[in-house]
Design an enzyme around this catalytic site. Sequence first.
Site, PDB file in Angstrom:
ATOM      1  N   HIS A  22      -2.788  -6.540 -13.617  1.00 46.58           N
ATOM      2  CA  HIS A  22      -2.797  -5.567 -12.522  1.00 46.58           C
ATOM      3  C   HIS A  22      -3.903  -4.565 -12.802  1.00 46.58           C
ATOM      4  O   HIS A  22      -3.907  -3.904 -13.842  1.00 46.58           O
ATOM      5  CB  HIS A  22      -1.453  -4.857 -12.394  1.00 46.58           C
ATOM      6  N   CYS A  23      -4.828  -4.439 -11.866  1.00 41.76           N
ATOM      7  CA  CYS A  23      -5.987  -3.562 -12.050  1.00 41.76           C
ATOM      8  C   CYS A  23      -5.797  -2.279 -11.240  1.00 41.76           C
ATOM      9  O   CYS A  23      -5.793  -2.327 -10.002  1.00 41.76           O
ATOM     10  CB  CYS A  23      -7.271  -4.272 -11.609  1.00 41.76           C
TER      11      CYS A  23
END
Length: 394
Positions: free
Chosen positions: A183-184
């Site tokens: 997850h960025c």
Amino acid sequence: MAPSGPGSSARRRCRRVLYWIPVVFITLLLGWSYYAYAIQLCIGNFELDNSAIKLKITSVHGKHWRTSCVPDGLSSTFCNVCLVILENYLYITNESFKRNGATGFEHETIKFHLSYAEKDLLEREPRGEAHQEVLRRAAKDLPIYTRTMSGAIRYCDRCQLIKPDRCHHCSVCDKCILKMDHHCPWVNNCVGFSNYKFFLLFLAYSLLYCLFIAATDLQYFIKFWTNGLPDTQAKFHIMFLFFAAAMFSVSLSSLFGYHCWLVSKNKSTLEAFRSPVFRHGTDKNGFSLGFSKNMRQVFGDEKKYWLLPIFSSLGDGCSFPTCLVNQDPEQASTPAGLNSTAKNLENHQFPAKPLRESQSHLLTDSQSWTESSINPGKCKAGMSNPALTMENET
């Protein structure tokens, strides 16, 4: 499950707003970098010259006014070329950045959801072997080859689906992500099958953008420290622009290099930290097909699309080719267990996947398998025989 109410709903809304702060920061940073470079450096108060930067002062009715000047000769050409290159880098970087929010392929997971009858049966069965038996029957015709660390079927209680290979649940997005990498927060989205190519392009073009700014701004940054620049607002834009470009170049180069290594090995970030578990056991290179095929898995077969922010990855995100020949889940993974796996050949639940080309000769070696003396034809058909199991490549 946590209770829901006005308080929890308000907290969720606040979190959603906070999640967008990094995205706004990146957007503003790109906008400021263009302003500092194009307006302040190239077409602002400074004249690009090979030897010095001179500030022109004109006198109007006895008052001094600072006027912008347009570079001429070589400096003017250099300025125009820099602006064209900068604007192209900025455009394609921005396009790649926007497409990192892409989602899709959720419709591909419909077949992995349990039916109402299976959900009802699963809820009535206690956790244990009976619970797993329900999942095994539901996964009988699904193309899944990975398991949990304990060898169980991978099931998401939150999304109520049997997880496809390389799929993981994201607690931030609150959904299962196909081929999840991580997850960025900088794009406020999970990086997975639908946008991994765009994430790589964003890293690559952002790195080129920063390197270009740092390289062309270096001479003016040096003059800043040698007092070669006049004391104006543009002076500080030039200084901070170089610092930001150099800093991001270092961080982006390390991150981009790491993800290039992951692509070459056909791994995700999660798989690099925890190797996928197959029916025969853990295999860190289970999805690796060789450098060329690994690259095509992400960028596609058409090389003309590789550098463009256009989706061209292969597959549907739910099933992936693997270098292993799958075995019956009840059998051992050593050659000694081949006689027993051959007896249960008709009872296998999962189709076979193609072998890695460098391993295919092992199936045709008459001295490698005890079955070759009984039926030589089986060795030649090893590509479609799910009862055979390859040893891990060293």
